[in-house]
Design a protein around this motif. Sequence first.
Motif, mmCIF file in Angstrom:
data_model
loop_
_atom_site.group_PDB
_atom_site.id
_atom_site.type_symbol
_atom_site.label_atom_id
_atom_site.label_comp_id
_atom_site.label_asym_id
_atom_site.label_seq_id
_atom_site.Cartn_x
_atom_site.Cartn_y
_atom_site.Cartn_z
ATOM 1 N N ASP A 87 0.876 -1.166 0.000
ATOM 2 C CA ASP A 87 0.000 0.000 0.000
ATOM 3 C C ASP A 87 0.914 1.217 0.000
ATOM 4 O O ASP A 87 1.669 1.423 0.948
ATOM 5 C CB ASP A 87 -0.897 0.039 1.238
ATOM 6 C CG ASP A 87 -2.037 -0.964 1.179
ATOM 7 O OD1 ASP A 87 -2.322 -1.493 0.094
ATOM 8 O OD2 ASP A 87 -2.655 -1.208 2.231
ATOM 9 N N VAL A 132 -6.459 0.720 -6.916
ATOM 10 C CA VAL A 132 -5.761 -0.544 -7.148
ATOM 11 C C VAL A 132 -5.004 -0.399 -8.462
ATOM 12 O O VAL A 132 -5.574 0.018 -9.480
ATOM 13 C CB VAL A 132 -6.746 -1.734 -7.215
ATOM 14 C CG1 VAL A 132 -5.996 -3.034 -7.481
ATOM 15 C CG2 VAL A 132 -7.576 -1.825 -5.940
ATOM 16 N N CYS A 142 -1.670 -0.883 -4.032
ATOM 17 C CA CYS A 142 -2.704 0.137 -3.838
ATOM 18 C C CYS A 142 -2.086 1.489 -3.578
ATOM 19 O O CYS A 142 -1.096 1.604 -2.859
ATOM 20 C CB CYS A 142 -3.599 -0.218 -2.650
ATOM 21 S SG CYS A 142 -4.663 -1.646 -2.943
ATOM 22 N N ASP A 144 -2.960 4.545 -1.568
ATOM 23 C CA ASP A 144 -3.843 4.736 -0.407
ATOM 24 C C ASP A 144 -3.524 6.049 0.249
ATOM 25 O O ASP A 144 -2.400 6.434 0.394
ATOM 26 C CB ASP A 144 -3.611 3.561 0.544
ATOM 27 C CG ASP A 144 -4.474 3.642 1.775
ATOM 28 O OD1 ASP A 144 -5.488 4.345 1.779
ATOM 29 O OD2 ASP A 144 -4.102 2.979 2.747
#
Length: 144
Positions: A87, A132, A142, A144
């Motif tokens: 992430d 994604v 990802c 984020d």
Amino acid sequence: MPSIKHFQVTFDCADPQRVAQFWCEVLGYVLPPAPEGFATLAEYELTLPPEERGTWAACVDPSGEGPRLYFQRVPEGKVVKNRVHLDVRTVTGLVGAERLAVLEAECARLIALGASKVRLLPADEENESCMVMQDVEGNEFCLD
């Protein structure tokens, strides 16, 4: 029992140098220095047997805080979804339209580096929006 503070994340891939360079650009990481006695990693690689050249690469956080990423060549291609993914925390603390704008801008930057956008996961009652994506060899991650 002592707690572990340092770890490495290893990626199986077809072209370790290409994937390492991509992740250096994404994260602001750098390639590690050449071994002592060599001006560059490429110079060092020339001392290896031909079958060992280009079989691995790594990138490191220049601040020393983040984990080392290691990329190793494997003969088989990626065929299913990753069981583990990174992430990339680009919009921590942002919400709503401001978050989406920053996600889209970073997504565009990464697409220019060879990434692919898979889908936007819109905010719901529990989570903010995230994106994604896939790296240059199809490994999911990802924003984020």
